[in-house]
Design an enzyme around this catalytic site. Structure first.
Site, PDB file in Angstrom:
ATOM      1  N   LYS A 112       0.829  -1.200   0.000  1.00 51.81           N
ATOM      2  CA  LYS A 112       0.000   0.000   0.000  1.00 51.81           C
ATOM      3  C   LYS A 112       0.873   1.263   0.000  1.00 51.81           C
ATOM      4  O   LYS A 112       2.097   1.186   0.196  1.00 51.81           O
ATOM      5  CB  LYS A 112      -0.916  -0.039   1.224  1.00 51.81           C
ATOM      6  CG  LYS A 112      -1.985  -1.141   1.172  1.00 51.81           C
ATOM      7  CD  LYS A 112      -2.769  -1.157   2.478  1.00 51.81           C
ATOM      8  CE  LYS A 112      -3.934  -2.131   2.455  1.00 51.81           C
ATOM      9  NZ  LYS A 112      -4.638  -2.136   3.763  1.00 51.81           N
TER      10      LYS A 112
ATOM     11  N   TYR B 172     -12.198  -2.254  -2.950  1.00 49.13           N
ATOM     12  CA  TYR B 172     -12.708  -2.465  -1.593  1.00 49.13           C
ATOM     13  C   TYR B 172     -14.238  -2.434  -1.528  1.00 49.13           C
ATOM     14  O   TYR B 172     -14.808  -2.151  -0.466  1.00 49.13           O
ATOM     15  CB  TYR B 172     -12.127  -1.407  -0.650  1.00 49.13           C
ATOM     16  CG  TYR B 172     -10.693  -1.675  -0.232  1.00 49.13           C
ATOM     17  CD1 TYR B 172     -10.349  -2.844   0.466  1.00 49.13           C
ATOM     18  CD2 TYR B 172      -9.673  -0.759  -0.505  1.00 49.13           C
ATOM     19  CE1 TYR B 172      -9.042  -3.088   0.865  1.00 49.13           C
ATOM     20  CE2 TYR B 172      -8.360  -1.000  -0.095  1.00 49.13           C
ATOM     21  CZ  TYR B 172      -8.052  -2.170   0.587  1.00 49.13           C
ATOM     22  OH  TYR B 172      -6.758  -2.413   0.992  1.00 49.13           O
TER      23      TYR B 172
ATOM     24  N   PHE C 194     -15.030   3.275   7.922  1.00 47.37           N
ATOM     25  CA  PHE C 194     -13.668   3.624   7.509  1.00 47.37           C
ATOM     26  C   PHE C 194     -13.468   3.587   5.988  1.00 47.37           C
ATOM     27  O   PHE C 194     -12.372   3.834   5.491  1.00 47.37           O
ATOM     28  CB  PHE C 194     -12.635   2.718   8.201  1.00 47.37           C
ATOM     29  CG  PHE C 194     -12.819   1.229   7.946  1.00 47.37           C
ATOM     30  CD1 PHE C 194     -12.325   0.633   6.785  1.00 47.37           C
ATOM     31  CD2 PHE C 194     -13.483   0.428   8.862  1.00 47.37           C
ATOM     32  CE1 PHE C 194     -12.488  -0.720   6.549  1.00 47.37           C
ATOM     33  CE2 PHE C 194     -13.661  -0.941   8.632  1.00 47.37           C
ATOM     34  CZ  PHE C 194     -13.161  -1.513   7.475  1.00 47.37           C
TER      35      PHE C 194
ATOM     36  N   ARG D  95      -1.797 -14.653   3.414  1.00 47.06           N
ATOM     37  CA  ARG D  95      -2.409 -13.975   4.570  1.00 47.06           C
ATOM     38  C   ARG D  95      -1.613 -14.270   5.850  1.00 47.06           C
ATOM     39  O   ARG D  95      -1.515 -13.420   6.728  1.00 47.06           O
ATOM     40  CB  ARG D  95      -3.866 -14.431   4.749  1.00 47.06           C
ATOM     41  CG  ARG D  95      -4.795 -14.085   3.597  1.00 47.06           C
ATOM     42  CD  ARG D  95      -5.300 -12.664   3.624  1.00 47.06           C
ATOM     43  NE  ARG D  95      -6.076 -12.351   4.789  1.00 47.06           N
ATOM     44  CZ  ARG D  95      -6.803 -11.225   4.913  1.00 47.06           C
ATOM     45  NH1 ARG D  95      -6.851 -10.353   3.915  1.00 47.06           N
ATOM     46  NH2 ARG D  95      -7.457 -10.985   6.015  1.00 47.06           N
TER      47      ARG D  95
ATOM     48  N   THR E  21      -5.234  -8.283  10.243  1.00 50.19           N
ATOM     49  CA  THR E  21      -5.586  -6.959   9.701  1.00 50.19           C
ATOM     50  C   THR E  21      -5.084  -5.843  10.609  1.00 50.19           C
ATOM     51  O   THR E  21      -4.496  -4.866  10.135  1.00 50.19           O
ATOM     52  CB  THR E  21      -7.116  -6.862   9.542  1.00 50.19           C
ATOM     53  OG1 THR E  21      -7.538  -7.895   8.658  1.00 50.19           O
ATOM     54  CG2 THR E  21      -7.528  -5.504   8.997  1.00 50.19           C
TER      55      THR E  21
ATOM     56  N   ARG F 210       2.906  -7.393   8.996  1.00 50.86           N
ATOM     57  CA  ARG F 210       2.243  -6.357   9.786  1.00 50.86           C
ATOM     58  C   ARG F 210       2.731  -6.379  11.238  1.00 50.86           C
ATOM     59  O   ARG F 210       2.839  -5.328  11.880  1.00 50.86           O
ATOM     60  CB  ARG F 210       0.724  -6.532   9.702  1.00 50.86           C
ATOM     61  CG  ARG F 210       0.162  -6.121   8.337  1.00 50.86           C
ATOM     62  CD  ARG F 210      -1.230  -6.669   8.138  1.00 50.86           C
ATOM     63  NE  ARG F 210      -1.893  -6.155   6.945  1.00 50.86           N
ATOM     64  CZ  ARG F 210      -3.037  -6.662   6.475  1.00 50.86           C
ATOM     65  NH1 ARG F 210      -3.625  -7.676   7.086  1.00 50.86           N
ATOM     66  NH2 ARG F 210      -3.588  -6.150   5.389  1.00 50.86           N
TER      67      ARG F 210
ATOM     68  N   ASN G 264      -1.514  -0.241   7.417  1.00 50.20           N
ATOM     69  CA  ASN G 264      -0.976  -1.587   7.659  1.00 50.20           C
ATOM     70  C   ASN G 264      -0.202  -2.158   6.479  1.00 50.20           C
ATOM     71  O   ASN G 264      -0.084  -3.375   6.327  1.00 50.20           O
ATOM     72  CB  ASN G 264      -2.077  -2.530   8.161  1.00 50.20           C
ATOM     73  CG  ASN G 264      -3.206  -2.706   7.169  1.00 50.20           C
ATOM     74  OD1 ASN G 264      -3.195  -2.109   6.093  1.00 50.20           O
ATOM     75  ND2 ASN G 264      -4.170  -3.541   7.512  1.00 50.20           N
TER      76      ASN G 264
ATOM     77  N   HIS H 143      -1.760  -5.407   1.366  1.00 48.36           N
ATOM     78  CA  HIS H 143      -3.064  -6.031   1.099  1.00 48.36           C
ATOM     79  C   HIS H 143      -2.831  -7.451   0.609  1.00 48.36           C
ATOM     80  O   HIS H 143      -1.883  -7.705  -0.125  1.00 48.36           O
ATOM     81  CB  HIS H 143      -3.826  -5.261   0.010  1.00 48.36           C
ATOM     82  CG  HIS H 143      -4.984  -6.055  -0.541  1.00 48.36           C
ATOM     83  ND1 HIS H 143      -6.207  -6.108   0.098  1.00 48.36           N
ATOM     84  CD2 HIS H 143      -5.083  -6.894  -1.615  1.00 48.36           C
ATOM     85  CE1 HIS H 143      -7.011  -6.926  -0.583  1.00 48.36           C
ATOM     86  NE2 HIS H 143      -6.351  -7.407  -1.627  1.00 48.36           N
TER      87      HIS H 143
ATOM     88  N   GLU I 124      -9.686  -9.941  -8.003  1.00 46.70           N
ATOM     89  CA  GLU I 124      -8.705  -8.850  -7.847  1.00 46.70           C
ATOM     90  C   GLU I 124      -7.617  -8.930  -8.918  1.00 46.70           C
ATOM     91  O   GLU I 124      -7.178  -7.904  -9.443  1.00 46.70           O
ATOM     92  CB  GLU I 124      -8.099  -8.894  -6.438  1.00 46.70           C
ATOM     93  CG  GLU I 124      -9.127  -8.518  -5.373  1.00 46.70           C
ATOM     94  CD  GLU I 124      -8.648  -8.750  -3.937  1.00 46.70           C
ATOM     95  OE1 GLU I 124      -7.471  -9.111  -3.723  1.00 46.70           O
ATOM     96  OE2 GLU I 124      -9.469  -8.566  -3.018  1.00 46.70           O
TER      97      GLU I 124
HETATM   98  N1  UDP Z   1      -9.275  -1.076   7.985  1.00 45.95           N
HETATM   99  C1  UDP Z   1      -9.347   0.059   8.785  1.00 45.95           C
HETATM  100  N2  UDP Z   1     -10.071  -0.007   9.948  1.00 45.95           N
HETATM  101  C2  UDP Z   1     -10.686  -1.148  10.353  1.00 45.95           C
HETATM  102  C3  UDP Z   1     -10.612  -2.290   9.548  1.00 45.95           C
HETATM  103  C4  UDP Z   1      -9.900  -2.218   8.360  1.00 45.95           C
HETATM  104  O1  UDP Z   1      -8.784   1.087   8.438  1.00 45.95           O
HETATM  105  O2  UDP Z   1     -11.298  -1.143  11.428  1.00 45.95           O
HETATM  106  C5  UDP Z   1      -8.509  -1.015   6.734  1.00 45.95           C
HETATM  107  C6  UDP Z   1      -7.192  -1.768   6.854  1.00 45.95           C
HETATM  108  O3  UDP Z   1      -6.177  -0.999   6.194  1.00 45.95           O
HETATM  109  C7  UDP Z   1      -7.462  -3.053   6.134  1.00 45.95           C
HETATM  110  C8  UDP Z   1      -8.437  -2.596   5.055  1.00 45.95           C
HETATM  111  O4  UDP Z   1      -9.246  -1.620   5.698  1.00 45.95           O
HETATM  112  O5  UDP Z   1      -6.282  -3.635   5.613  1.00 45.95           O
HETATM  113  C9  UDP Z   1      -9.317  -3.667   4.471  1.00 45.95           C
HETATM  114  O6  UDP Z   1     -10.020  -4.299   5.521  1.00 45.95           O
HETATM  115  P1  UDP Z   1     -10.137  -5.890   5.552  1.00 45.95           P
HETATM  116  O7  UDP Z   1     -11.079  -6.246   6.632  1.00 45.95           O
HETATM  117  O8  UDP Z   1     -10.400  -6.418   4.185  1.00 45.95           O
HETATM  118  O9  UDP Z   1      -8.653  -6.325   6.043  1.00 45.95           O
HETATM  119  P2  UDP Z   1      -7.471  -7.066   5.259  1.00 45.95           P
HETATM  120  O10 UDP Z   1      -8.096  -8.018   4.280  1.00 45.95           O
HETATM  121  O11 UDP Z   1      -6.644  -5.999   4.584  1.00 45.95           O
HETATM  122  O12 UDP Z   1      -6.688  -7.768   6.321  1.00 45.95           O
HETATM  123 MG    MG Z   2      -9.568  -7.720   2.894  1.00 46.29          MG
END
Ligand code: UDP
Ligand code: MG
Length: 151
Positions: A12, A52, A60, A88, A94, A105, A115, A118, A129
């Protein structure tokens, strides 16, 4: 599970700005996954919203799309046995506060909103994607280490 499973991984904007591109690529390379797609691009807000779209109801979402489109990202496609789940695992949880040391992370960031990376969360979303970010397709080649990585 197949050795040709693919996942979409992105560094990112914060990861690019902080000079973590090489570090993140290194972790996927060292694991043994095969790099089949790689590009630096600056997403538009519309592309971020599309990427997204599953999160559009979250509070958010606006900030997330603004952040994701704020600077260049490095989009990658990695291939390997179980790479969606394994990718992952390399990323960590996350929220970096819940990410174990040893994960990207867990080692490299603090705030859930910054974070650094992705990763697709399922084979189906990975396919979506990859088609979205690599409409031109990815690169097929033989990996000379395959016989050392797989039995
Ligand atoms: N995110 C955030 N606040 C939250 C949850 C998620 O800013 O409470 C952001 C975070 O950068 C995350 C992205 O939204 O990576 C996408 O969320 P997702 O649940 O898909 O998490 P990921 O798949 O990236 O682990
Ligand atoms: Mg995600």
């Amino acid at each position: 599970m197949s050795k040709t499973e693919r996942t979409f991984i992105a560094v990112k904007p914060d990861g690019v700005q902080r000079g973590l591109v090489g570090e993140i690529i290194r972790r996927f390379e060292n694991k043994g996954y095969k790099l089949v797609g790689l590009k630096l691009l600056k997403p538009t807000v519309e592309q971020a919203q599309q990427h997204y779209s599953d999160l559009s109801s979250k509070k958010f979402f606006g900030g997330l799309c603004e952040y994701f489109s704020s600077g260049p990202i490095v989009g990658m496609v990695w291939e390997g046995l179980g790479v969606v789940k394994g990718g992952r695992v390399l990323l960590g949880a996350t929220n970096p506060a819940d990410s174990l040391p040893g994960t990207i992370r867990g080692d490299l960031c603090i705030d859930v909103g910054r974070n650094v990376c992705h990763g697709s969360d399922a084979v189906e979303s990975a396919e979506k994607e990859i088609a979205f970010w690599f409409p031109e397709g990815v690169v097929s080649y033989n990996n000379h280490s395959e016989g050392q990585i797989y039995e």
